[in-house]
Design an enzyme around this catalytic site. Structure first.
Site, PDB file in Angstrom:
ATOM      1  N   SER A  25       0.825  -1.196   0.000  1.00 35.98           N
ATOM      2  CA  SER A  25       0.000   0.000   0.000  1.00 35.98           C
ATOM      3  C   SER A  25       0.869   1.260   0.000  1.00 35.98           C
ATOM      4  O   SER A  25       1.690   1.448  -0.898  1.00 35.98           O
ATOM      5  CB  SER A  25      -0.970  -0.042   1.190  1.00 35.98           C
ATOM      6  OG  SER A  25      -2.029   0.861   1.023  1.00 35.98           O
ATOM      7  N   ASP A  61      -8.625  -5.385  -6.046  1.00 38.24           N
ATOM      8  CA  ASP A  61      -8.303  -4.372  -5.040  1.00 38.24           C
ATOM      9  C   ASP A  61      -9.130  -3.122  -5.324  1.00 38.24           C
ATOM     10  O   ASP A  61      -8.925  -2.442  -6.334  1.00 38.24           O
ATOM     11  CB  ASP A  61      -6.805  -4.055  -5.100  1.00 38.24           C
ATOM     12  CG  ASP A  61      -6.326  -3.214  -3.924  1.00 38.24           C
ATOM     13  OD1 ASP A  61      -7.168  -2.537  -3.300  1.00 38.24           O
ATOM     14  OD2 ASP A  61      -5.109  -3.233  -3.647  1.00 38.24           O
ATOM     15  N   HIS A  72      -7.151  -5.936  -1.287  1.00 33.18           N
ATOM     16  CA  HIS A  72      -5.929  -5.270  -0.811  1.00 33.18           C
ATOM     17  C   HIS A  72      -5.262  -6.155   0.239  1.00 33.18           C
ATOM     18  O   HIS A  72      -5.350  -5.891   1.443  1.00 33.18           O
ATOM     19  CB  HIS A  72      -6.328  -3.910  -0.237  1.00 33.18           C
ATOM     20  CG  HIS A  72      -5.219  -2.917  -0.141  1.00 33.18           C
ATOM     21  ND1 HIS A  72      -4.460  -2.544  -1.211  1.00 33.18           N
ATOM     22  CD2 HIS A  72      -4.758  -2.185   0.918  1.00 33.18           C
ATOM     23  CE1 HIS A  72      -3.573  -1.625  -0.837  1.00 33.18           C
ATOM     24  NE2 HIS A  72      -3.730  -1.411   0.463  1.00 33.18           N
TER      25      HIS A  72
END
Length: 663
Positions: A206, A312, A343
């Site tokens: 991320s 995601d 994610h």
């Protein structure tokens, strides 16, 4: 690779002897081989160093920036754990680095681990398994607090210059090009060149992976490889899509979210500047250019190992797609894993294979071991939960952009999708309904509904594979001055998939643990196991894209529309690799607001599509010929679903993540 928790006295003695022998062997192996030794290169680093006795220290590196305006340059905290044995022998080692804003506010990994310190401020726990696993194998691990977070000076600027410089300065320090200090405010210098080879591999999921992308895009010397997991390539595309706002479309709140308590008190002006520089309107500004790494792909010297969930909905798949294409255009050495998850870190969906692959990757690029990983297939792709395939190159060389065209059907809004252009004057009309989204549209694809226009192929006689990024060009006439558009590709047919939109985004966390490396009382190498969380569905969203029709003429700036006037623009859809099986159908859906993913426009437009000037360009493996074969011939009646309305079963939408929540 679980670590036993109990040993007999004889086993402990034998272990000590084996470790000592292995340590001696590794010390010999790490010396550059000469003569006959060169014929037997080391293939894999071994856990021969003591994790319990490792050196744990903190260094504050001067970034050269004064982000908080206090009159002195900011120092960022770098917490380090490295094996003691190489240092004692005068040998230098490479570094694995994870630079993050999350170490204090929110934690890392599936269990939300945070850094911890002893009473003297020395690091005790390093989140994730990188330290436990790699330090015994002769690597240092460095966990960097971005400016404004945890124990660092400055203010976080959400992907801007300060974010990237926070980590780049540490790479420079490891190579002797920047100043480090033993304390946050003192003048005693800390030097890394006595123990660091200067070779660095950055990794992170991320925001952390985004920093790795950004540092690589500076071309900094010494950064040998990066492993971005679910990472952003352009911050504009995290908050907007072609002018249309996604979620809360301003990054300033993220700065407040991760800043340390003391930074919150001093960084209000920085957050105000971020707000002003990144308008909700979606207009492109200099601030977005500063936070866009794609144009600088040509500066990347490092190899790149991309990992991304194709479903995601936080850091969407367009981020890896545009980054991958830019890296490919510049010949950057690269590898990719694409999962069915949202994610999620690969440690939580393919753990054993991930640790083994990452180990070999770092051994090759940081230790220089010729283990062949650079010659293996480029891509691993999850086709079904826990079922993976590989490709020598990605996208496959046989992939060709293929134009498909919508046509009218037997009822309004229920059209066809094929190679034949629609007749001039053919249209479809829908009205934006912000209460509906892609799964609602797909569930009623065979019905005339007012909120979408759907176009569907006949049932496929053969599998059809999409591999790469798609575009959809529309000619649309709105009834109001504002309009947002969504284009979605859907695989219509029954399947079992990872339930990416439920809690866990495709995984279920178990109570059992497995251990990956060595532990101490303050830093365990044992993590909760996971398994795939699946859903039986009647359709699967393959790819999606969104746009503000007001950017039709200038993607950098939206403008009011003239009701009743036709506008032509191209929507960019997220990259994917998906096989539509024989018996299924492929659908293109065009709608307005995609609920939970796209913010609605200020008006409620009705939009008319000119089908003769609307088309989709899809990356089909085998190109137009593959499409012709797939849509010709007889389909087994057991596979065909023609004339059978779908039951509306799709992935649940109750836990769609918002920025910052899925870390």
């Amino acid at each position: 690779m679980p670590i036993p928790v109990r040993r007999t006295r004889r086993a402990r003695l034998s272990c000590r002897i084996l470790v000592a022998a292995a340590a001696a062997a590794l010390m010999t192996a790490l010396v550059p081989p000469t003569g006959a030794q060169a014929k037997a290169p080391v293939r894999e680093s071994q856990p021969v160093h003591s994790y319990a006795d490792a050196i744990r220290e903190s260094v504050w590196v001067d970034t050269g920036l004064d982000g908080d305006g206090d009159g002195r340059t900011d120092r960022v905290a770098a917490d380090i754990v490295r094996p003691r044995e190489p240092a004692a022998a005068g040998r230098k080692i490479p570094v694995i680095m994870d630079a993050s804003p999350y170490y204090a506010c929110c934690g890392r990994g599936n269990e939300g681990q945070k850094k911890t310190y002893d009473a003297a401020g020395n690091p005790v726990q390093f989140p994730l398994f990188y330290d436990n696993y790699f330090v015994p194998r002769g690597y240092a691990f460095v966990a960097v607090d971005l400016a404004g977070t945890n124990r660092s000076d400055g203010c976080d600027d959400v992907g801007g210059r300060s974010d990237v410089q926070s980590a780049k300065a540490v790479v420079d320090w490891l190579n002797g090009r920047a100043r480090g200090y033993t304390t946050r405010t003192g003048s005693d210098r800390a030097r890394a060149t006595t123990w660091s080879t200067g070779k660095v591999g950055m990794i992170g999921k991320s925001w952390d992976g985004t920093i790795a992308n950004g540092v690589a895009a500076t071309g900094v010397e010494g950064l040998e490889t990066i492993v971005p997991i679910g990472a952003i390539s352009s911050w504009y595309d995290y908050f907007h899509s072609q002018g249309a706002p996604l979620y809360n479309a301003n990054p300033s709140w993220l700065s407040d979210y991760v800043d340390s308590p003391e930074a919150k008190a001093r960084c209000g002006a920085v957050q105000d500047r971020i707000t002003a520089a990144t308008p909700y309107s979606g207009d492109w500004t200099r601030a977005w250019s500063e936070r866009n790494h794609v144009p600088d792909a040509g500066k990347v010297r490092a190899s790149v190992f991309v990992v991304h969930g194709q479903q995601d909905l936080n850091v969407r798949a367009n981020h890896f797609g545009q980054w991958w294409d830019a890296l490919a255009a510049h010949g950057v050495e690269r590898k990719i894993w694409l999962s069915q998850t949202g994610h999620v870190d690969p440690f939580d969906f393919r753990r054993a294979d991930w640790v083994h692959t990452l180990h070999r990757w770092f051994d090759h690029y940081l230790l220089g071991y010729e283990n062949g990983i650079d010659r293996e297939p480029m891509a691993d792709i999850e086709r079904a939960p826990d079922r993976w395939t590989t490709d020598r190159v990605w996208p496959p060389r046989a992939t060709e952009p293929t134009t498909l065209r919508p046509g009218t059907g037997t009822a309004p809004g229920v059209g066809t999708l094929g190679r034949t252009p629609a007749a001039p004057g053919a249209t479809e009309t829908f009205t934006d309904d912000p209460g509906l989204g892609e799964t609602d549209w797909a569930a009623r694809i065979d019905e005339s509904t007012p909120a979408k226009a759907g176009f569907v192929t006949r049932p496929l006689a053969r599998d059809l594979r999409l591999s790469g990024s798609s575009t959809v060009t529309v000619t649309a006439t709105p009834t109001t001055a504002t309009a947002h558009l969504t284009a979605v590709l859907v695989d219509l047919g029954p399947d079992t998939i990872r339930d990416y939109a439920a809690a866990g985004e495709g995984i279920t966390t178990l109570t059992e643990r497995s251990c990956w490396g060595a532990s101490t009382s303050g830093d365990s190498a044992c993590f909760k196991e996971t398994k795939a969380r699946t859903a039986d569905v009647d359709f699967t969203v393959v790819s999606r894209g969104w746009a503000d029709l007001g950017t039709w003429a200038n993607p950098a700036k939206g403008r009011p529309l003239t009701p009743g006037k036709a506008y032509t623009m191209t929507l960019k859809l997220a990259a994917t690799d998906h096989v539509v099986p024989a018996g299924h159908r492929l659908a293109l859906i065009v709608g307005g607001t995609d609920k939970d993913l796209l913010d609605p426009p200020s008006t409620t437009p009705t939009i008319t599509l000119d089908l003769a000037r609307t088309s989709a360009k899809l990356p089909l493996v085998g190109g137009a010929e593959a499409f012709a074969r797939a849509t010709a011939g007889t389909v087994d009646a057991r596979l065909a679903r023609t004339g059978q309305p779908l039951t509306g079963v799709g992935p649940s939408r109750s836990d769609i993540p918002v920025p910052g929540e899925a870390r």
